[in-house]
Write a protein that holds these residues in place. Structure first.
Motif, PDB file in Angstrom:
ATOM      1  N   VAL A   1       0.844  -1.207   0.000  1.00 53.47           N
ATOM      2  CA  VAL A   1       0.000   0.000   0.000  1.00 53.47           C
ATOM      3  C   VAL A   1       0.876   1.254   0.000  1.00 53.47           C
ATOM      4  O   VAL A   1       0.625   2.200  -0.749  1.00 53.47           O
TER       5      VAL A   1
ATOM      6  N   ILE B   1       2.273   1.884  -3.462  1.00 51.42           N
ATOM      7  CA  ILE B   1       1.245   2.390  -4.383  1.00 51.42           C
ATOM      8  C   ILE B   1       0.898   3.839  -4.060  1.00 51.42           C
ATOM      9  O   ILE B   1       0.823   4.690  -4.967  1.00 51.42           O
ATOM     10  N   GLU B   2       0.711   4.137  -2.774  1.00 51.88           N
ATOM     11  CA  GLU B   2       0.366   5.522  -2.403  1.00 51.88           C
ATOM     12  C   GLU B   2       1.479   6.494  -2.747  1.00 51.88           C
ATOM     13  O   GLU B   2       1.208   7.637  -3.146  1.00 51.88           O
TER      14      GLU B   2
ATOM     15  N   ILE C   1       1.078   7.218  -6.331  1.00 52.61           N
ATOM     16  CA  ILE C   1      -0.092   8.079  -6.565  1.00 52.61           C
ATOM     17  C   ILE C   1       0.322   9.525  -6.321  1.00 52.61           C
ATOM     18  O   ILE C   1       0.028  10.414  -7.132  1.00 52.61           O
TER      19      ILE C   1
ATOM     20  N   VAL D   1       0.461   6.886 -10.751  1.00 51.78           N
ATOM     21  CA  VAL D   1      -0.726   6.036 -10.580  1.00 51.78           C
ATOM     22  C   VAL D   1      -1.916   6.955 -10.341  1.00 51.78           C
ATOM     23  O   VAL D   1      -1.835   7.869  -9.508  1.00 51.78           O
TER      24      VAL D   1
ATOM     25  N   VAL E   1      -6.699   0.952  -4.168  1.00 54.50           N
ATOM     26  CA  VAL E   1      -5.398   0.606  -3.585  1.00 54.50           C
ATOM     27  C   VAL E   1      -5.461  -0.673  -2.763  1.00 54.50           C
ATOM     28  O   VAL E   1      -4.644  -1.584  -2.947  1.00 54.50           O
ATOM     29  N   SER E   2      -6.402  -0.781  -1.854  1.00 57.21           N
ATOM     30  CA  SER E   2      -6.475  -1.960  -0.983  1.00 57.21           C
ATOM     31  C   SER E   2      -6.729  -3.233  -1.772  1.00 57.21           C
ATOM     32  O   SER E   2      -6.140  -4.280  -1.477  1.00 57.21           O
TER      33      SER E   2
ATOM     34  N   ALA F   1      -3.486  -4.045  -3.660  1.00 57.10           N
ATOM     35  CA  ALA F   1      -2.441  -4.448  -2.709  1.00 57.10           C
ATOM     36  C   ALA F   1      -2.679  -5.848  -2.162  1.00 57.10           C
ATOM     37  O   ALA F   1      -1.738  -6.512  -1.727  1.00 57.10           O
TER      38      ALA F   1
ATOM     39  N   LEU G   1      -2.730  -0.700 -12.051  1.00 55.64           N
ATOM     40  CA  LEU G   1      -2.348   0.587 -11.459  1.00 55.64           C
ATOM     41  C   LEU G   1      -2.181   1.706 -12.472  1.00 55.64           C
ATOM     42  O   LEU G   1      -2.342   2.878 -12.134  1.00 55.64           O
TER      43      LEU G   1
END
Length: 192
Positions: free
Chosen positions: A127, A130-131, A134, A139, A145-146, A149, A184
């Motif tokens: 996570v 990915i964040e 972002i 992304v 996201v969750s 992930a 993503l």
């Protein structure tokens, strides 16, 4: 105060717990079994862990290595590096984890302890990657996201449960390249 704890005793207890999980499963093993197998005492175990669940979670956590969340400068490389957590286990580790996973459905307390201490940290690392991407604009913020992930852990736990083995690095790379990255980096599209 007292004397310092001997790390060899702790290591013996955790190893014995891992072996008993493989041989007897969570429900079949007792703290007394662990003490006997480790050449220790129940008191020594309870000084370190308040109960069987804490002991088992510690034994499983001792098998996993966790590093810092990667920041390689590449979304793909960050995802591969963080997802490789699921490919670092050996067959023994996978058998220990499989034994634990088989008990989670019927034991709420064990399930919550395992989710919190074992399952959540590697997912949180995915996570975080990915964040970060972002925030960097690579992304789209609309991605789930969750959900994304959880893909690698779901495949990993499925493999461990059904085949009693960890993911291999090639599978991790395929998951990143063929599933995570497309999910993503897709264009923003309206949800139905």
């Amino acid at each position: 105060m007292g004397r310092p704890r001997d790390p060899d005793v702790e290591r013996s207890i955790l190893n014995a717990t891992q072996e008993l999980l493989i041989d007897k499963g969570y429900a079949g093993m007792t703290v007394a079994d662990v003490a006997r197998a480790a050449g220790s005492s129940k008191a020594a175990i309870y000084r370190r862990w308040p109960g069987k669940i804490d002991l088992v979670v510690a034994a499983v956590r001792a098998l996993a290595s966790r590093g810092a969340t990667p920041d390689t400068g590449s979304l793909r490389d960050d995802l591969v590096e963080v997802a490789m957590h699921y490919a670092r286990a050996d067959d023994r580790s996978a058998r220990v984890l499989a034994s634990l996973l088989s008990e989670l459905g019927g034991n709420t307390e064990l399930r919550e302890a395992a989710r919190s201490a074992i399952g959540s940290p590697p997912v949180a690392a995915i996570v975080a990657v990915i964040e970060r991407w972002i925030e960097r604009g690579t992304v789209p913020p609309s991605v789930p996201v969750s959900l994304i992930a959880g893909i690698v852990p779901a495949v990993a736990f499925g493999r461990v449960s059904l085949e009693r083995r960890a993911l291999d690095p090639e599978t991790v790379e395929h998951l990143v390249d063929d599933v995570l990255l497309p999910a993503l980096t897709r264009g923003s599209r309206p949800r139905p």
